[in-house]
Design an enzyme around this catalytic site. Structure first.
Site, PDB file in Angstrom:
ATOM      1  N   TRP A 158      93.083  69.315  57.789  1.00 34.88           N
ATOM      2  CA  TRP A 158      92.915  69.938  56.474  1.00 34.88           C
ATOM      3  C   TRP A 158      92.278  68.995  55.468  1.00 34.88           C
ATOM      4  O   TRP A 158      92.683  68.838  54.356  1.00 34.88           O
ATOM      5  CB  TRP A 158      94.162  70.659  55.983  1.00 34.88           C
ATOM      6  CG  TRP A 158      95.487  69.948  55.895  1.00 34.88           C
ATOM      7  CD1 TRP A 158      95.965  68.905  56.617  1.00 34.88           C
ATOM      8  CD2 TRP A 158      96.537  70.299  54.992  1.00 34.88           C
ATOM      9  NE1 TRP A 158      97.241  68.587  56.235  1.00 34.88           N
ATOM     10  CE2 TRP A 158      97.614  69.427  55.237  1.00 34.88           C
ATOM     11  CE3 TRP A 158      96.671  71.275  54.014  1.00 34.88           C
ATOM     12  CZ2 TRP A 158      98.818  69.496  54.525  1.00 34.88           C
ATOM     13  CZ3 TRP A 158      97.871  71.336  53.315  1.00 34.88           C
ATOM     14  CH2 TRP A 158      98.914  70.452  53.582  1.00 34.88           C
ATOM     15  N   HIS A 159      91.153  68.409  55.970  1.00 40.62           N
ATOM     16  CA  HIS A 159      90.305  67.545  55.152  1.00 40.62           C
ATOM     17  C   HIS A 159      88.946  68.216  54.976  1.00 40.62           C
ATOM     18  O   HIS A 159      87.905  67.651  55.302  1.00 40.62           O
ATOM     19  CB  HIS A 159      90.143  66.178  55.816  1.00 40.62           C
ATOM     20  CG  HIS A 159      91.411  65.400  55.952  1.00 40.62           C
ATOM     21  ND1 HIS A 159      91.534  64.295  56.769  1.00 40.62           N
ATOM     22  CD2 HIS A 159      92.624  65.566  55.359  1.00 40.62           C
ATOM     23  CE1 HIS A 159      92.759  63.812  56.692  1.00 40.62           C
ATOM     24  NE2 HIS A 159      93.439  64.566  55.831  1.00 40.62           N
ATOM     25  N   SER A 160      88.936  69.433  54.481  1.00 40.07           N
ATOM     26  CA  SER A 160      87.723  70.245  54.426  1.00 40.07           C
ATOM     27  C   SER A 160      86.782  69.772  53.320  1.00 40.07           C
ATOM     28  O   SER A 160      87.219  69.426  52.220  1.00 40.07           O
ATOM     29  CB  SER A 160      88.107  71.707  54.182  1.00 40.07           C
ATOM     30  OG  SER A 160      89.016  72.147  55.167  1.00 40.07           O
TER      31      SER A 160
END
Length: 616
Positions: free
Chosen positions: A547-549
């Protein structure tokens, strides 16, 4: 439709960067009126946000602080759909993330400036903002750290045996790499943190209180801001244009939180500036519903095009992560009991946190790690699928790591099973993980809207994970490395069966219980061609989003797929900026919180300058 409200600045999104911009501008000019519209709920004084250990709580399927996006089925993932979470609450990811203090490599920011042509975004130019945000409580006098900022950085309230043992193994098993007293100094990689009384891995946690250093409690909630209107539970539908000038927004209730509010469109006017700050998933959608983007995408949903930006929603980037679980000795400390709701564990550690700000509550379970570059021996083991990527992207940049590799003192099961609430595979007891994520995956994705009017409609989203064979090759190598570290750690009691590749019953690397670690000088496990295929199949079924978009509103030249310029102005428009992780033109070798902060801090300074506001 309700009558319009008027503000000087409107910020569409109340996440990390948006709240920084709002707080900094409000403090700099109390006469400036600011509206922040956030789709998620408030977080003020909620222990589920203040207690760092609670991050897995926010990844339950019924979570109200995270929105889950589902990527289309992918052949590279064996036909699997993949879940991609992103924070949706006041503070965004800062309020729900793992609280990991990891900073990008200096060469990553230099790439933004030099390769992508963004003046003002080199590591040297961003360093003042990296310092400005933090109070580094680990050690005084470090040149690249700050000591008077609002966010506290400490080693947290505990140091687990898992973290210590991981570093002890590194010192004996991996002697090709050195050590450093600061794994986040920007200019070093491929070195392990020095073993000392406190863990070398830092966290966004206050040493005094044991509380999470999130953005809202340190930029918004920490002071009276009568000039900020903070509106939670509302989706921004679109930006309103007069010609190509942004003059306001339309927003609607988020039915998850505002079921009692009539579902009507409300208009807010901006006298000076509109800032879109809804993240890598949200910001492209707001722009597309406003008429900005690819004509074929807009035509498909019936939105009239205002500005043609073919790069919008393209070049989705992330970090591909895998957690590999192992059975741990029962006497060691892990977060398993805390995160799975064990009453005795929670009562014990809550008491210590409330009285002293220490203990496992003031902790995230991650005490050690390293940003690795492969050696020549490693490159031979990884194989030819990665060689071209290495030669073209990494070889000439010695400060650029390939994977983050470390430990977690708890069980995080594969494919979000524990994240999403399925506890059927949790067998109790103590567990630990050895984990890694790719720092700069070669694979890219894309995302676009499917509705002109409904901000909550699912996206047309493809994550792209493992589309490039170089990424699969790295994961396969990293899995084998994780096994060698884990089985040498004194707390090791075998693999968590069912969470590893399915090897043949007689295969040497098959997962099984073990009565203790192997000797440090034991030979590495041998993998046959059949075993390698089993690992690859497992990677396809197991890899998940960190969840490092980022990257969907890239800060690049317009002709190269860019959406914003180096001042974060949306090309072809006036009075409109994007300020969040979507502007990243290329990936960063770190958890993304630090980069989101520096984007917010720099944007606040630029906006103040443009508005003529004195700013320190």
């Amino acid at each position: 439709m309700s009558g319009p409200q008027t503000y000087d600045v409107i910020i569409a999104g109340g996440g990390t960067a948006g709240c920084i911009v709002a707080g900094r501008l409000a403090d700099a000019d109390p006469s400036l009126t600011i509206l922040v519209v956030e789709a998620g709920p408030p977080t003020r004084n909620d222990v589920l946000h203040l207690q760092p250990c609670r991050y897995l709580y926010h990844l339950r399927p019924e979570s109200t602080t995270v929105r889950f996006h589902t990527s289309a089925k992918s052949d590279a993932l064996g036909g699997r759909e993949m879940v991609f979470p992103c924070g949706q609450c006041i503070g965004g990811g800062s309020s729900v993330n793992f609280a990991m203090y990891t900073r990008a490599a200096a060469v990553d920011y230099d790439e933004w400036a030099k390769v992508h042509g963004n003046s003002g975004w080199s590591a040297v130019e961003l360093l003042p903002f990296l310092r400005k945000c933090e109070s580094y409580e680990i050690e005084a006098g470090k040149e690249t750290h700050g000591y008077s900022g609002p966010l506290k950085v400490s080693s947290g309230g505990f140091y687990t045996e898992v973290g210590k043992e991981f570093l002890d193994v590194a010192a004996e098993y991996d002697k090709t790499r050195g050590t450093t007293d600061d794994v986040n100094g920007l200019y070093e990689c491929d070195k392990y943190g020095v073993t000392r009384p406190d863990p070398p891995v830092c966290r966004w946690i206050s040493a005094e209180t044991g509380k999470r250093s999130d953005i809202p409690h340190h930029y918004i909630y920490n002071a009276e801001h009568p000039n900020i209107t903070l509106l939670d539970g509302f989706h921004v539908k679109r930006v309103i244009f007069e010609g190509t000038k942004a003059v306001g927004i339309e927003y609607v209730p988020n039915k998850r939180f505002r079921a009692d509010v009539p579902f009507e469109v409300t208009t807010a006017r901006a006298k000076r500036l509109v800032v879109v700050s809804a993240g890598a998933f949200g910001s492209p959608g707001i722009l597309e519903r406003s008429g900005v983007g690819q004509k074929n995408v807009l035509d498909r949903v019936g939105v009239a095009q205002v500005v043609d930006l073919p790069g919008l929603g393209e070049q989705y980037q992330d970090h591909q992560v895998i957690f590999v679980p192992y059975v741990a000795a029962p006497e060691i400390h892990t977060l398993d009991g805390v995160v799975t709701g064990d009453k005795l564990e929670n009562d014990k550690w809550n008491k210590e946190w409330e009285e002293h700000g220490t203990g496992l509550i003031a902790h995230n379970g991650i005490d050690s790690g390293v940003k690795l570059r492969p050696t020549e021996k490693d490159l031979a083991a990884i194989g030819p699928a990665f060689r071209e990527r290495w030669e073209s992207y990494y070889a000439a940049s010695p400060g650029k790591p390939v994977i983050w590799f470390g430990n977690a003192a708890l069980q995080v099961h594969s494919t979000y099973e524990l994240y999403l609430g399925d506890m059927s595979k949790y067998e109790g007891g103590k567990n630990f993980c050895v984990a890694w994520y790719l720092q700069h995956p070669a694979s890219l994705g894309r995302l676009h809207i499917t509705s002109a009017s409904d901000p909550s409609a699912p996206l047309d989203f493809y994550g792209g994970f493992l589309d490039d064979p170089a990424d699969l090759a790295l994961h396969t190598w990293a899995y084998k490395l994780s096994r060698e570290f884990a089985r040498r750690m004194p707390c090791y009691r075998g693999e968590l069966v069912g969470a590893h590749p399915v090897f043949a019953p007689a295969a040497t690397p098959r997962a099984q219980a073990h009565d203790g670690p192997v000797p440090m000088d034991a030979p590495d496990l041998a993998y046959s061609a059949e075993d390698d295929r089993a690992v690859e199949e497992w990677v396809r079924a197991t890899v998940m989003s960190a969840w490092h978009s980022m990257g969907t509103c890239a800060m690049k030249p317009r002709g190269k797929g860019g959406v914003v310029d180096s001042r974060l102005n949306v090309y072809g428009t006036e009075g409109l900026k994007v300020v969040d992780m979507s502007i990243c033109p290329s990936n960063v070798a770190a958890n993304t919180y630090s980069t989101a902060i520096v984007i917010g801090e720099k944007a606040a300074a630029m906006i103040a300058e443009e508005l003529g506001i004195p700013f320190v």
